[in-house]
Design an enzyme around this catalytic site. Structure first.
Site, PDB file in Angstrom:
ATOM      1  N   GLU A  34       0.764  -0.931   0.573  1.00 36.69           N
ATOM      2  CA  GLU A  34       0.193  -0.016   0.043  1.00 36.69           C
ATOM      3  C   GLU A  34       0.890   1.261  -0.055  1.00 36.69           C
ATOM      4  O   GLU A  34       0.466   2.764  -0.414  1.00 36.69           O
ATOM      5  CB  GLU A  34      -0.867  -0.395   1.152  1.00 36.69           C
ATOM      6  CG  GLU A  34      -2.422  -0.848   1.253  1.00 36.69           C
ATOM      7  CD  GLU A  34      -2.870  -0.285  -0.269  1.00 36.69           C
ATOM      8  OE1 GLU A  34      -2.968   0.399  -0.614  1.00 36.69           O
ATOM      9  OE2 GLU A  34      -3.262  -1.836  -0.498  1.00 36.69           O
ATOM     10  N   TYR A 117      -6.876   6.661   3.641  1.00 39.23           N
ATOM     11  CA  TYR A 117      -7.262   5.584   2.416  1.00 39.23           C
ATOM     12  C   TYR A 117      -5.866   4.420   3.130  1.00 39.23           C
ATOM     13  O   TYR A 117      -6.128   2.989   3.460  1.00 39.23           O
ATOM     14  CB  TYR A 117      -6.664   5.510   1.450  1.00 39.23           C
ATOM     15  CG  TYR A 117      -6.761   4.135   0.359  1.00 39.23           C
ATOM     16  CD1 TYR A 117      -7.304   3.650  -0.123  1.00 39.23           C
ATOM     17  CD2 TYR A 117      -4.993   3.926   0.154  1.00 39.23           C
ATOM     18  CE1 TYR A 117      -7.536   2.265  -0.888  1.00 39.23           C
ATOM     19  CE2 TYR A 117      -4.854   2.881  -0.294  1.00 39.23           C
ATOM     20  CZ  TYR A 117      -5.788   2.620  -0.699  1.00 39.23           C
ATOM     21  OH  TYR A 117      -5.947   1.006  -1.232  1.00 39.23           O
ATOM     22  N   ASP A 135      -9.396   5.203  -2.268  1.00 35.64           N
ATOM     23  CA  ASP A 135      -8.487   5.727  -3.327  1.00 35.64           C
ATOM     24  C   ASP A 135      -9.254   6.343  -4.528  1.00 35.64           C
ATOM     25  O   ASP A 135     -10.120   6.878  -4.686  1.00 35.64           O
ATOM     26  CB  ASP A 135      -7.269   4.874  -3.925  1.00 35.64           C
ATOM     27  CG  ASP A 135      -8.216   3.122  -4.797  1.00 35.64           C
ATOM     28  OD1 ASP A 135      -9.323   3.346  -4.698  1.00 35.64           O
ATOM     29  OD2 ASP A 135      -7.413   2.755  -5.534  1.00 35.64           O
TER      30      ASP A 135
END
Ligand code: SF4
Length: 350
Positions: A34, A117, A135
């Site tokens: 991520e 996020y 996102d």
């Protein structure tokens, strides 16, 4: 949304791209992927991800490694503040949480480099916690699905989408639900020409029902990028070259680069008068122009490749002298990589 969730999950199981960080609930791997994907495209991110997890196996491995070794592996990805925040986060997790990512959304959100996020993605993918992960893809899907005319990414738009999704997120499938929405945005509900006929959300999608897919989402106008003009000095003398380490402000914090000076757009004079070398004693091997694009800045760089002998160097302590052959051991930014690669290409062709 409840009517389309089963279709969405089935669609995801049948159509999800096979990405190296999927099919795992390991919080470390999810976190690494991520952070990489925060500002890197999926295709480019794959090899960096594999390289990173092969070099650093867990949070404590990062926490106990020298910063330069981490930046070296990160090299080429850009946005080095991500790597620095990873180090800080790894240290916190290693020292305060026994080396394990906390299974708590609020604690995850408090870690450096982890925004709304990323916290929701880690919490849902790794621990199944019911937090909506917005996102860019999910924002676009959400705007169209709900028929929102609020500006994409605005507080108001994010609030509406988050609240809506968190009311509908299936309790035992939060991770898959979030991944499915991300995947829909990446492969079906694209910015241009969304493929609504293949979309499992179409039955309840407001934009599809009203035929407003091409009006939505409403996107804010972008700011024009700023231009910077720089002269770089690649000085070589008797097998040595000179680097400088950028400070911890502005772009490329803490990375190495050739010594540089800012200039006016039109200036073409030799820029390093009385700096480290007396220009009378240097040969100019080449002068090359580069245009390097960052998100909010365009850099017009001119690289002066100079040759001299060590006797002609003045101001000996101003920069770090290294052996030219060891330059690859230093973490550098992408523009520097362009400079260095060009030399390799030139040498090869010669
Ligand atoms: S139906 Fe079309 S506009 Fe609506 S979410 Fe699916 S792809 Fe996007």
């Amino acid at each position: 949304m409840d009517r389309v969730i089963p279709d969405l999950l089935i669609w995801y199981r049948q159509n999800a791209r096979d990405l190296p960080w999927r099919n795992t609930q390991d919080p470390y791997r999810i976190w690494v992927s991520e952070i990489i994907l925060q500002q890197t495209r999926v295709e480019q991110g794959k090899s960096f991800y594999m390289n990173f997890i092969n070099n650093f196996h867990d949070f404590c491995h990062i926490a106990n490694s020298p910063e330069d070794s981490i930046l070296r592996v990160w090299q080429g990805l850009g946005y080095y503040s991500r790597a620095r925040n990873m180090i800080k986060t790894a240290e916190i997790i290693c020292h305060d949480f026994g080396g394990k990512m906390p299974a708590n959304h609020k604690q995850i959100l408090s870690l450096p480099g982890i925004g709304a996020y990323t916290a929701a993605a880690i919490a849902s993918f790794a621990f199944g916690l019911p937090h909506a992960a917005l996102d860019g893809n999910v924002r676009r899907v959400g705007s169209r699905f709900l028929g929102l005319y609020e500006v994409l990414g605005s507080k108001q738009s994010d609030k509406i989408i988050t609240e809506y999704l968190e009311q509908h997120i299936p309790i035992n499938e939060a991770g898959e639900f979030n991944q499915a929405l991300i995947e829909i945005g990446a492969t079906v509900c694209k910015p241009q020409k969304p493929d609504c006929h293949s979309c499992p959300l179409s039955k309840q999608c407001v934009a599809y029902q009203k035929n407003t897919q091409n009006e939505l989402p409403v996107v804010a106008r972008k700011k024009a990028p700023v231009n910077s003009y720089l002269d770089y000095m690649w000085l070589e003398a008797d097998g040595y070259t000179w680097l400088t380490k950028r400070d911890n402000h502005g772009i490329w914090k803490g990375l190495y680069e050739f010594p540089s000076k800012t200039r006016d757009a039109e200036t073409r004079n030799f820029p390093f008068e009385d700096w480290i070398i007396n220009p009378e004693y240097a040969s100019i091997l080449s002068v090359k122009e580069y245009k390097h694009q960052l998100t909010h800045r365009t850099i017009y760089a001119r690289l002066w490749h100079l040759s001299t002998s060590l006797n002609n160097i003045v101001n000996k302590n101003e920069f770090t002298r290294i052996e030219s052959v060891s330059i690859e051991a230093y973490p550098v930014h992408r523009l520097m990589l362009k400079f260095i690669e060009q030399k390799e290409t030139t040498t090869h062709h010669d």
